[in-house]
Write a protein that holds these residues in place. Structure first.
Motif, PDB file in Angstrom:
ATOM      1  N   GLU A  65       0.829  -1.210   0.000  1.00 42.98           N
ATOM      2  CA  GLU A  65       0.000   0.000   0.000  1.00 42.98           C
ATOM      3  C   GLU A  65       0.862   1.258   0.000  1.00 42.98           C
ATOM      4  N   GLN A  66       1.877   1.289   0.828  1.00 41.15           N
ATOM      5  CA  GLN A  66       2.731   2.480   0.940  1.00 41.15           C
ATOM      6  C   GLN A  66       3.498   2.780  -0.343  1.00 41.15           C
ATOM      7  N   LEU A  67       3.952   1.732  -1.034  1.00 43.79           N
ATOM      8  CA  LEU A  67       4.778   1.919  -2.226  1.00 43.79           C
ATOM      9  C   LEU A  67       3.997   1.840  -3.534  1.00 43.79           C
ATOM     10  N   GLY A  68       2.732   1.464  -3.457  1.00 46.53           N
ATOM     11  CA  GLY A  68       1.937   1.355  -4.677  1.00 46.53           C
ATOM     12  C   GLY A  68       2.409   0.228  -5.577  1.00 46.53           C
ATOM     13  N   LEU A  69       2.903  -0.837  -4.966  1.00 49.70           N
ATOM     14  CA  LEU A  69       3.387  -2.002  -5.711  1.00 49.70           C
ATOM     15  C   LEU A  69       2.533  -3.214  -5.356  1.00 49.70           C
TER      16      LEU A  69
END
Length: 151
Positions: A65-69
């Motif tokens: 979620e934090q890295l959008g991966l």
């Protein structure tokens, strides 16, 4: 104090760089930080930094979620970080289902180096962005976001 537009422009640039790396699979961004022959990619460095900053929250879902991966992309990077001795995988006593990540001493050192370099780069971007008006920053933000979509 930074303007909202400059903060947005920095975020757009950061987003662009992450998108570019995902597609190009850039390697060897920083080499030999912990006396290893192989370098580190940006995703691995961001993961180490997030684990350092949020040790009690750092699991695959949080990092994804934090890295959008994707979660598989996080899993792949985490496996390399574990193999290289900078991350440890553990389960919490109150949640034996979810795996959480912590840093080894080498991981903490790597996070510190990454965060220092990140702040230096952020300063360079802020210096650059101060040359532009608010309207020009709007164009830069739009341009970077559109460019990232096309990568």
């Amino acid at each position: 104090m930074e303007s909202q537009k400059r903060q947005e422009a920095f975020k757009a640039i950061e987003h662009f760089m992450l998108q570019r790396e995902k597609k190009a699979k850039a390697r060897d961004v920083i080499s030999n930080l912990t006396n290893r022959e192989e370098g580190w990619n940006i995703t691995q460095l961001h993961i180490v930094s997030l684990i350092n900053e949020f040790p009690s929250d750092s699991n695959n879902s949080f990092l994804s979620e934090q890295l959008g991966l994707s979660k598989p992309a996080i899993t792949k990077s985490i496996k390399k970080l574990i193999d290289r001795g900078v991350v440890k995988a553990e389960k919490k006593e109150d949640n034996l289902k979810t795996i959480y990540y912590t840093l080894t001493n080498d991981g903490e050192r790597l996070a510190k180096v990454h965060d220092e370099l990140h702040e230096k780069v952020k300063g360079q971007y802020n210096e650059l962005l101060h040359q532009f008006t608010e309207n020009e920053l709007d164009v830069i933000i739009r341009f970077m976001n559109e460019w990232a979509k096309r990568i």
